[in-house]
Write an enzyme that holds these catalytic residues in place. Sequence first.
Site, PDB file in Angstrom:
ATOM      1  N   SER A   7       0.844  -1.197   0.000  1.00  0.00           N
ATOM      2  CA  SER A   7       0.000   0.000   0.000  1.00  0.00           C
ATOM      3  C   SER A   7       0.879   1.247   0.000  1.00  0.00           C
ATOM      4  CB  SER A   7      -0.942  -0.036   1.200  1.00  0.00           C
ATOM      5  OG  SER A   7      -1.929   0.973   1.084  1.00  0.00           O
ATOM      6  N   ASN A   8       0.355   2.366   0.430  1.00  0.00           N
ATOM      7  CA  ASN A   8       1.130   3.609   0.478  1.00  0.00           C
ATOM      8  C   ASN A   8       0.608   4.499   1.588  1.00  0.00           C
ATOM      9  OD1 ASN A   8      -0.980   5.464  -0.650  1.00  0.00           O
ATOM     10  ND2 ASN A   8      -0.813   4.001  -2.342  1.00  0.00           N
ATOM     11  N   HIS A   9       1.218   5.678   1.727  1.00  0.00           N
ATOM     12  CA  HIS A   9       0.947   6.553   2.884  1.00  0.00           C
ATOM     13  C   HIS A   9      -0.227   7.511   2.697  1.00  0.00           C
ATOM     14  CE1 HIS A   9       4.395   5.264   5.118  1.00  0.00           C
ATOM     15  NE2 HIS A   9       5.216   5.544   4.126  1.00  0.00           N
TER      16      HIS A   9
END
Length: 220
Positions: free
Chosen positions: A29-31
């Site tokens: 995923s990512n931030h």
Amino acid sequence: GVSRDLAGRRVLVTAGPTVEPIDPVRYISNHSSGKTGYAIARAAARRGADVTLVSGPTALAAPEGVRTVHVKTACDMLAAAEEAFPAADVAVFSAAVADMRPKEPAARKLKKGEPGADLGTIELVENPDILASLGAAKRDGQVVVGFAAETENVVANARKKLATKRADLIVGNLVGEGRAFGTDDNEVWFVTADDVDELPLMSKERLADAILDRAVQFFG
Ligand code: C5P
């Protein structure tokens, strides 16, 4: 008083990250916090629009008066966005879609030392580009807004995205080192076919209204 300039309009917003399973407990995923997209959905609803928010997993409460569709993966987000897009007058693609996903998520948790469980390698495939895919299906009268989060050359990259994704407006911003992700304000450029506007630093709430103000101008 509150401007109801989006009354009778349908607005689609994608927001947040996507989550791509590796196995039942792990993911890529990512931030992305989803703050910008949620602020846009709230602002559009306040301005009278019928809003569909397609959101990846975030810590944010579903906005009141907004149809929120919760998704996890990019493929699910594409399916939900495809459903809402044809009726949308304005579509804002603010989600930080994971560019890749594990080709075949494991059905059981991968464990060290098990035969066949190579923890050193995950085979990845590219995810669909939701904005590009729906931008290609854009019809007359629809306004499509995308984002370009870049560590450098924001305006040049935004210009490219305007063309390749068939967007009407790209909101470009610098990312990295405490900029943008999860913060409450943002400094952006509005890039359209005709101009580039550098906006002052503003809250994501004010930015949401600024983006909608710019989108509404395309209605003439
Ligand atoms: O190509 P890049 O990811 O930099 O483009 C960012 C823009 O494209 C954002 O508006 C983002 O929401 C959208 N996007 C998308 N689907 C992807 C990748 C990006 O909708 N798979």
